[in-house]
Design an enzyme around this catalytic site. Structure first.
Site, short mmCIF file in Angstrom:
data_model
loop_
_atom_site.label_atom_id
_atom_site.label_comp_id
_atom_site.label_asym_id
_atom_site.label_seq_id
_atom_site.Cartn_x
_atom_site.Cartn_y
_atom_site.Cartn_z
N CYS A 284 -4.20 0.54 -2.33
CA CYS A 284 -4.01 -0.70 -1.59
C CYS A 284 -2.92 -1.57 -2.22
O CYS A 284 -2.62 -1.48 -3.41
CB CYS A 284 -5.30 -1.52 -1.57
SG CYS A 284 -6.63 -0.78 -0.63
N GLU B 70 -3.01 -4.79 -2.87
CA GLU B 70 -3.51 -5.73 -3.88
C GLU B 70 -3.63 -5.06 -5.25
O GLU B 70 -3.26 -5.63 -6.27
CB GLU B 70 -4.88 -6.28 -3.46
CG GLU B 70 -4.86 -7.07 -2.17
CD GLU B 70 -5.12 -6.21 -0.94
OE1 GLU B 70 -4.70 -5.03 -0.93
OE2 GLU B 70 -5.75 -6.70 0.01
N ASN C 131 0.84 -1.20 0.00
CA ASN C 131 0.00 0.00 0.00
C ASN C 131 0.87 1.25 0.00
O ASN C 131 1.96 1.28 0.60
CB ASN C 131 -1.02 0.01 1.15
CG ASN C 131 -0.44 -0.24 2.51
OD1 ASN C 131 0.60 -0.87 2.66
ND2 ASN C 131 -1.10 0.26 3.53
N GLU D 208 0.24 5.22 0.68
CA GLU D 208 -0.75 6.19 1.16
C GLU D 208 -0.41 7.60 0.69
O GLU D 208 0.69 7.86 0.18
CB GLU D 208 -0.82 6.12 2.69
CG GLU D 208 -1.30 4.75 3.14
CD GLU D 208 -1.56 4.66 4.63
OE1 GLU D 208 -1.10 5.55 5.39
OE2 GLU D 208 -2.24 3.70 5.04
N CYS E 90 -10.02 -5.42 0.72
CA CYS E 90 -11.18 -4.51 0.76
C CYS E 90 -12.05 -4.74 -0.47
O CYS E 90 -11.67 -5.39 -1.44
CB CYS E 90 -10.72 -3.06 0.85
SG CYS E 90 -10.12 -2.39 -0.72
N CYS F 109 -10.58 -3.71 -3.90
CA CYS F 109 -9.59 -4.67 -4.42
C CYS F 109 -10.25 -5.94 -4.90
O CYS F 109 -9.81 -6.54 -5.89
CB CYS F 109 -8.53 -4.95 -3.36
SG CYS F 109 -7.43 -3.54 -3.12
N1 THU Z 1 -5.28 -1.54 2.58
C1 THU Z 1 -4.70 -2.39 1.67
O1 THU Z 1 -3.57 -2.18 1.24
N2 THU Z 1 -5.43 -3.44 1.25
C2 THU Z 1 -6.71 -3.73 1.65
O2 THU Z 1 -7.32 -4.66 1.14
C3 THU Z 1 -7.32 -2.93 2.72
C4 THU Z 1 -6.60 -1.71 3.14
C5 THU Z 1 -4.51 -0.38 3.03
C6 THU Z 1 -5.11 0.94 2.63
C7 THU Z 1 -4.53 1.86 3.70
O3 THU Z 1 -3.23 2.25 3.28
C8 THU Z 1 -4.39 0.97 4.92
O4 THU Z 1 -4.45 -0.38 4.44
C9 THU Z 1 -5.47 1.18 5.96
O5 THU Z 1 -6.73 1.07 5.41
#
Ligand code: THU
Length: 131
Positions: free
Chosen positions: A53, A55, A42, A44, A86, A89
């Site tokens: 994310c 994935e 991920n 941000e 999530c 994804c």
């Molecule tokens: N996140 C992911 O990388 N994958 C997911 O399937 C759920 C959330 C990340 C997004 C954000 O950077 C952090 O996790 C908190 O939500």
């Protein structure tokens, strides 16, 4: 199916995550149909909504390499039990995979085996069948 190289890759790329806002690093490792692994973490952003994310970054990296066929996915988080992808994804994975075995892992060694079909049933189909 030997999950261990994929698990190692997901745990390793999780350490590359840029997650200063959530402090929730995620790693994802996709097994390519032709062999090989593509990873993502991920990334941000201070605007929050632009965060991407792990994935989806893995999928984007694979597609940029000309790879669109996947046989397995490992997602690594610090959650207990290990967290599932999530909704966004799941939708993006469904663009490329009719189904996909997915192993959810964490640093503590907990694992949960699931699949895209289980996590994302009744997907949106486009274009609709002609009447
Ligand atoms: N996140 C992911 O990388 N994958 C997911 O399937 C759920 C959330 C990340 C997004 C954000 O950077 C952090 O996790 C908190 O939500």
């Amino acid at each position: 199916m030997d999950w261990e190289p994929l698990v190692s890759a997901a745990l390793a790329v999780r350490r590359q995550a840029y997650a200063p806002f959530s402090r929730y690093p995620v790693g994802a490792a996709l097994a390519l149909a032709g062999g090989g692994i593509v990873t993502g973490c991920n990334v941000e952003n201070r605007s929050y909504g632009l965060s991407i994310c792990a994935e989806r970054n893995a999928i984007a990296a694979a597609v940029a390499r000309g790879e669109r066929q996947f046989t397995a996915l490992v997602v690594a988080t610090a959650s207990s039990p290990p967290a599932a992808p999530c909704g966004a994804c799941r939708e993006v994975l469904a663009e490329f995979c009719a189904d996909l075995p997915i192993l959810l892992v964490n640093e503590a060694g907990e694992r949960r085996l699931t699949s895209l079909a289980e996590l994302f049933p009744d997907r949106f189909v486009f274009p609709p069948a002609r009447a």
